[in-house]
Design an enzyme around this catalytic site. Structure first.
Site, PDB file in Angstrom:
ATOM      1  N   ASN A  55      -3.333  12.693  -4.317  1.00 50.05           N
ATOM      2  CA  ASN A  55      -4.615  13.010  -5.097  1.00 50.05           C
ATOM      3  C   ASN A  55      -5.267  14.373  -4.567  1.00 50.05           C
ATOM      4  O   ASN A  55      -5.636  15.136  -5.445  1.00 50.05           O
ATOM      5  CB  ASN A  55      -5.676  11.952  -4.811  1.00 50.05           C
ATOM      6  CG  ASN A  55      -5.519  10.725  -5.556  1.00 50.05           C
ATOM      7  OD1 ASN A  55      -4.993  10.749  -6.502  1.00 50.05           O
ATOM      8  ND2 ASN A  55      -6.015   9.568  -5.017  1.00 50.05           N
ATOM      9  N   ASP A 106       0.781  -1.217  -0.139  1.00 48.11           N
ATOM     10  CA  ASP A 106      -0.051   0.173  -0.020  1.00 48.11           C
ATOM     11  C   ASP A 106       1.087   1.227   0.029  1.00 48.11           C
ATOM     12  O   ASP A 106       1.863   1.490   0.741  1.00 48.11           O
ATOM     13  CB  ASP A 106      -0.759  -0.155   1.160  1.00 48.11           C
ATOM     14  CG  ASP A 106      -1.936   0.973   1.138  1.00 48.11           C
ATOM     15  OD1 ASP A 106      -2.956   0.745   0.966  1.00 48.11           O
ATOM     16  OD2 ASP A 106      -1.446   2.353   1.775  1.00 48.11           O
ATOM     17  N   GLU A 162      -4.785   1.912  -3.875  1.00 50.11           N
ATOM     18  CA  GLU A 162      -3.591   1.842  -3.895  1.00 50.11           C
ATOM     19  C   GLU A 162      -2.776   0.695  -3.423  1.00 50.11           C
ATOM     20  O   GLU A 162      -1.539   0.555  -3.382  1.00 50.11           O
ATOM     21  CB  GLU A 162      -2.881   3.178  -3.386  1.00 50.11           C
ATOM     22  CG  GLU A 162      -3.023   3.128  -1.908  1.00 50.11           C
ATOM     23  CD  GLU A 162      -4.207   3.917  -1.399  1.00 50.11           C
ATOM     24  OE1 GLU A 162      -4.224   4.249  -0.368  1.00 50.11           O
ATOM     25  OE2 GLU A 162      -5.341   4.034  -2.198  1.00 50.11           O
ATOM     26  N   ASP A 164      -3.177   8.801 -10.850  1.00 48.85           N
ATOM     27  CA  ASP A 164      -3.197   7.749 -11.704  1.00 48.85           C
ATOM     28  C   ASP A 164      -1.702   7.448 -12.242  1.00 48.85           C
ATOM     29  O   ASP A 164      -1.399   6.570 -12.430  1.00 48.85           O
ATOM     30  CB  ASP A 164      -4.317   8.105 -12.606  1.00 48.85           C
ATOM     31  CG  ASP A 164      -5.548   7.845 -12.190  1.00 48.85           C
ATOM     32  OD1 ASP A 164      -5.775   7.268 -11.144  1.00 48.85           O
ATOM     33  OD2 ASP A 164      -6.278   8.460 -12.950  1.00 48.85           O
TER      34      ASP A 164
END
Length: 204
Positions: free
Chosen positions: A79, A71, A114, A88
């Site tokens: 973000n 992770d 993620e 992305d």
């Protein structure tokens, strides 16, 4: 008649193009059902479909099987600060790192968000730990590009690793132990790898 022959040839060409287009569309549909659209890795559905079979095979044949779940640390910050397009791009680059470091026999999948999973057949704890640390070190050393102008950011990753137990284990148990190890890695300051402690299942 030449005209009839020409019509027949054109019809055959059209039919062939139509069949090729159908075949291509079918292959795309199959690929979309198996892979994650953003990263190109297998998706969670594919992982779930194969994990149980790989656990059964390893248990039946006395083979090692390791699973790592990773992770990206503080991904929400990417973000929130740089936008979802940048996020992305980071995930695509992370998936490239996973593909480069994975062996041809490994199964790499995007687990969601993620989170990524790599299933490693015939891999003991020490080898799985080494593979996880290689990914962690590469991620830490990578400058992730986040826009078309080449702006970069640094990221780290936390990884949990678990190995199949000799008997009485399950796909769910393997995944759960890896996830618990990931949770410990996160709580221990992130940017590290934790290996799950093997516990004897109830009923042994």
């Amino acid at each position: 008649d030449k005209n009839e022959m020409a019509v027949r040839v054109r019809t055959q060409i059209r039919r062939k193009r139509y069949q090729d287009a159908l075949k291509e569309q079918y292959q795309k549909s199959v690929s979309m059902a198996l892979t994650d659209g953003l990263t190109g890795l297998y998706n969670r559905h594919y992982l779930n479909a194969h994990l149980g079979n790989m656990v059964k095979y390893a248990t039946k044949n006395g083979k090692n099987l390791a699973l790592m779940i990773m992770d990206m640390d503080h991904f929400k910050f990417v973000n929130d600060t740089h936008g979802h397009d940048a996020g992305d791009m980071v995930l695509k680059q992370l998936s490239d790192i996973i593909i480069r470091t994975a062996r041809s026999t490994d199964l790499a999948a995007r687990f969601g968000g993620e989170e990524f999973v790599v299933l490693m057949p015939e891999t003991d704890s020490a080898s799985a730990l080494g593979a996880a640390n290689r990914i962690r070190e590469i991620v830490e050393a990578t400058a992730f590009v986040i826009d078309k102008d080449g702006q970069t950011i640094k990221r780290t990753i936390s990884i949990g690793v678990a190995n199949l137990m000799e008997a009485g284990d399950s796909a769910e148990g393997l995944l759960k132990r890896a996830d618990e190890a990931l949770y410990i890695a996160k709580n221990n300051g992130r940017n590290n790898v934790k290996v799950a402690v093997k516990t004897v299942p109830n009923g042994w």
